[in-house]
Every structure is written in C-alpha cells, then in structure tokens.
Design a protein around this motif. Structure first.
Motif, PDB file in Angstrom:
ATOM      1  N   LYS A 181       4.696 -39.822 -29.224  1.00 32.48           N
ATOM      2  CA  LYS A 181       4.203 -39.959 -30.597  1.00 32.48           C
ATOM      3  C   LYS A 181       2.754 -40.439 -30.604  1.00 32.48           C
ATOM      4  O   LYS A 181       1.953 -40.027 -31.436  1.00 32.48           O
ATOM      5  N   PHE A 182       2.423 -41.307 -29.660  1.00 27.45           N
ATOM      6  CA  PHE A 182       1.053 -41.810 -29.526  1.00 27.45           C
ATOM      7  C   PHE A 182       0.076 -40.650 -29.347  1.00 27.45           C
ATOM      8  O   PHE A 182      -0.973 -40.578 -29.993  1.00 27.45           O
ATOM      9  N   VAL A 183       0.416 -39.720 -28.443  1.00 29.21           N
ATOM     10  CA  VAL A 183      -0.456 -38.574 -28.159  1.00 29.21           C
ATOM     11  C   VAL A 183      -0.524 -37.637 -29.367  1.00 29.21           C
ATOM     12  O   VAL A 183      -1.607 -37.219 -29.791  1.00 29.21           O
ATOM     13  N   VAL A 184       0.645 -37.325 -29.929  1.00 31.58           N
ATOM     14  CA  VAL A 184       0.701 -36.392 -31.060  1.00 31.58           C
ATOM     15  C   VAL A 184      -0.091 -36.942 -32.246  1.00 31.58           C
ATOM     16  O   VAL A 184      -0.901 -36.222 -32.852  1.00 31.58           O
ATOM     17  N   SER A 185       0.114 -38.213 -32.569  1.00 32.65           N
ATOM     18  CA  SER A 185      -0.572 -38.787 -33.737  1.00 32.65           C
ATOM     19  C   SER A 185      -2.082 -38.805 -33.546  1.00 32.65           C
ATOM     20  O   SER A 185      -2.845 -38.640 -34.508  1.00 32.65           O
ATOM     21  N   GLY A 186      -2.510 -38.985 -32.301  1.00 34.01           N
ATOM     22  CA  GLY A 186      -3.945 -38.958 -32.021  1.00 34.01           C
ATOM     23  C   GLY A 186      -4.559 -37.606 -32.345  1.00 34.01           C
ATOM     24  O   GLY A 186      -5.603 -37.528 -33.018  1.00 34.01           O
ATOM     25  N   PHE A 187      -3.903 -36.541 -31.894  1.00 33.88           N
ATOM     26  CA  PHE A 187      -4.430 -35.198 -32.176  1.00 33.88           C
ATOM     27  C   PHE A 187      -4.257 -34.821 -33.649  1.00 33.88           C
ATOM     28  O   PHE A 187      -5.087 -34.112 -34.218  1.00 33.88           O
ATOM     29  N   GLN A 188      -3.174 -35.334 -34.282  1.00 33.81           N
ATOM     30  CA  GLN A 188      -2.999 -35.090 -35.725  1.00 33.81           C
ATOM     31  C   GLN A 188      -4.122 -35.748 -36.523  1.00 33.81           C
ATOM     32  O   GLN A 188      -4.587 -35.195 -37.522  1.00 33.81           O
ATOM     33  N   SER A 189      -4.577 -36.914 -36.069  1.00 30.61           N
ATOM     34  CA  SER A 189      -5.650 -37.610 -36.793  1.00 30.61           C
ATOM     35  C   SER A 189      -6.955 -36.821 -36.754  1.00 30.61           C
ATOM     36  O   SER A 189      -7.794 -36.949 -37.647  1.00 30.61           O
ATOM     37  N   PHE A 190      -7.121 -35.999 -35.728  1.00 26.91           N
ATOM     38  CA  PHE A 190      -8.291 -35.117 -35.640  1.00 26.91           C
ATOM     39  C   PHE A 190      -8.072 -33.795 -36.383  1.00 26.91           C
ATOM     40  O   PHE A 190      -8.963 -32.951 -36.434  1.00 26.91           O
TER      41      PHE A 190
END
Length: 379
Positions: A181-190
């Motif tokens: 989730k940490f990785v996914v949310s990071g790319f979602q924020s971009f």
C-alpha cells in the motif's frame, strides 16, 4: 576500486522470477506468446480502488518453510538459487561478489508491524543483504544498490566494474521488489498509475502499472565463457533537474547512453536492439524518445516490456536485461504490448514478434531524482 581494465565480463547464468514464471525460459516463452502478467486487482490491502498490476498470488509459497524470510527476501532467495543451480560458482570465495538491488525492500513492514528499534533494523536493506549472504555462504561484504528505478541497471554496471577492477572474479547481481500500500499510494499521489494495462510509447498511454518480481544475473571475468553474451559498457548520469519530473530535453539520459557506447567500444550504428525503460507515463516516454534520438540510435528497434510485467522498480532493470540477453541468444525481437500509434518523438517501436540478428543491445533506465542508467550487451 582501482583502474578499470578492458576485461570481458560474461553473463554465465540468469533467472527471472515473476508472476509469469519462475525461470528465464518460462518468462520468455510467455512473452513470445503475448501473455501479460498485468491484471485488474481488487486488493484492499493495496488500494481502495482497483489497480492494474502484475502480482504474485497472495498465498503463493516462494520458498517452502522460509517463514523467517519476508516476501521480498524470499524472492531474492528463489531467484539466486535458480540461477546458481545452472552453473558452479564458489560463493565462499572472497573474489565472488554479491550485489542486491531494490528500491523499497521491506518497507511494507511499516504498515503491518509495530514501529520500534527492532523494526527499524529489520527494514534495513543491509539486514536483508546479510540474511541472504549468510544463507548462501557468501563471505564478501554484500553491495546494496538503491537508486530509484535505475537500481537494476546500475547494479549490473557496478558488477561489471567490480570484475574489471580485478577485485572480483565473479559477481552475483540480484534484485527484487514487492508491491505494498505504501508503494501504491506513493504512485497514486503522483497520479502516475494507469487504470488499464499500460501502453509504453503509445499516443494513448495514460501512466504506469506496478509489478512484483525478481531477477538474477551472474557475471564472470573467466575467458572460458568466451561464447557467452557480455556486458561491455555502462553509463550513469543525473538530470540535476527535479525530484520527480524527468529532464525535458533527454540530454542527460543521452549522455549515459553515449558513455555506455563509448565504454563498450561500439558505434550507435552497431546497436540492433534498445530495451527501453518505457514506463508509459507521458513525461518519461517522451524524455526517453528524445534521449534515444540525441544518442543517434532512434532508428534501432525499441521494445518496452512493462505491459508484461508492470514496473518492478528495483528489479526492472535486471528483469529486462535478462530478457534482452535472451532476445540476443534467440535472435528474436519481442513486441511492445499494447503499442499502436507513436505518441513521442519518432522511434522504431516493435509491435510484433520478429526474427533479427542482434549483436549489440542497449538497455536504458531512468528514475526519480533524475537518475539515468544505460548498459550495452554484446555477442
């Protein structure tokens, strides 16, 4: 490291461990048949919204009985073990190196475990590296490469230089990343993720997919492997431009490519294949197309494999290099899945599988922080 020699560096074994297969052969066969690992996933542990990604099954056993190892470490172990099974390598020789490439490692533990001093030590890449080294019996100090999305390419270039320095005879280069989730949310924020399977270099590309995987390449300087594919050149550069946005000119990636070509002693006209980074984000693909043009290799066939694997982060450069090497061995150009119409500066994008004599290949990579990497493989 001392003065680098022109010593040949051979790929003597390799592995790709992904949702498409546990060996290089299994993976290459899926690619030749146009089979992608990227699917729609409804995983609340990763994202509140559905995501398109290439993921292992949640309950998939990578290493039987390896409960003390995290999923990330199990991927490394599975990939290294399969590569080592192909060839005899004396891992307890001080002149056998180990390089581990990852962008996120065990960072997902922050979301599932209590944050204390013990956890801080557990999520350190050094902890994972020491665990893996001990398991296989490596005696040399593991080298960790964690430089955003060029980590895999940079790890191979580093392995080549370690052998050319004369300090190592062989180097096991491995890399892995898992999606959390940490990785996914990071790319979602971009706003960088595509809701559908990604389309590298296509006019209608809408962003990247994420993927899980691992790969291993074993390098040797021993001339008895003279018939093998070689890693002949490498170049690393940085845009010094923006923490997340790539260069608008592509000059800095072009510099890395030019450096790799010079290092390999080959001309731009000698290149028969470009294995591109090809994230399918609007800015990366355009920058990469400009860089390829500035380096004078824009007429060379280009493939991007992220519609098969998603972006596997620290494993991407390794996975894609292994498959580029396999293209050279089988004289096969793989398709860029989903590509229909050019949406960047003009390139020779491969859209179907075909036969071709491939003597030299360039592999490129770019990442956050403006980092760029390129390497050359040669027959």
């Amino acid at each position: 490291m001392g003065q680098l020699s022109n010593k040949s560096v051979f790929i003597i074994a390799d592995n790709v461990c992904s949702p498409l297969g546990r060996t290089t052969a299994e993976n290459f066969d899926k690619l030749k048949n146009g089979i992608s690992g990227v699917q729609q996933h409804h995983r609340a542990d990763l994202s509140n919204a559905p995501i398109a990604a290439s993921l292992f099954n949640g309950n998939e056993v990578l290493i039987p009985g390896a409960d003390t190892y995290t999923k990330f470490e199990q991927l490394l172990v599975a990939s290294i073990a399969e590569a080592l099974s192909q060839i005899k390598v004396q891992v307890d020789d001080p002149k056998t190196g180990l390089i581990i490439s990852s962008t996120k490692g065990n960072i997902s533990l922050l979301g599932t475990e209590e944050n204390n001093e013990e956890l801080q030590k557990r999520i350190s890449l050094n902890t994972s590296a020491q665990l893996v080294a001990r398991l296989f019996g490596f005696v040399s100090q593991p080298v960790i490469i964690s430089n955003a999305c060029i980590s895999g390419v940079m790890a191979i270039v580093t392995g080549m230089r370690m052998i050319q320095s004369g300090e190592y005879n062989q180097v096991v280069v491995t890399g892995a990343d898992v999606i959390s989730k940490f990785v996914v949310s990071g790319f979602q924020s971009f706003q960088a993720l595509s809701a559908e399977r990604c389309k590298p270099f296509d006019k209608n590309r809408a962003g990247l997919n994420l993927g899980e995987g691992a790969a291993t390449i074993i390098l040797s300087g021993d001339e008895k492997y003279n018939g093998n594919i070689r890693v002949t050149g490498g170049g690393i550069s940085n845009d010094a431009n923006h923490i997340s946005g790539p260069s608008r000119t592509g000059q800095e990636l072009a510099d890395a490519i030019t450096k790799a070509l010079s290092n390999a002693g080959v001309k731009s006209t000698d290149i028969d294949l470009i294995s591109a980074h090809g994230t399918a984000t609007p800015y990366n693909d355009e920058m990469e197309a400009k860089a390829i043009t500035l380096a004078g290799i824009q007429h060379t066939p280009v493939n991007g494999l992220k519609a098969f694997y998603g972006h596997t982060l620290g494993a991407a450069g390794l996975i894609e290099t292994v498959l580029a090497k396999q293209c050279m061995v089988q004289n096969t150009l793989l398709p860029t899945l989903g590509f229909e119409e050019t949406g960047t500066a003009p390139l020779n994008i491969t859209s179907a599988i075909s036969d071709a004599e491939i003597k030299h290949c360039v592999k490129t990579a770019s990442g956050f922080g403006g980092c760029n990497g390129a390497l050359v493989l040669s027959k």
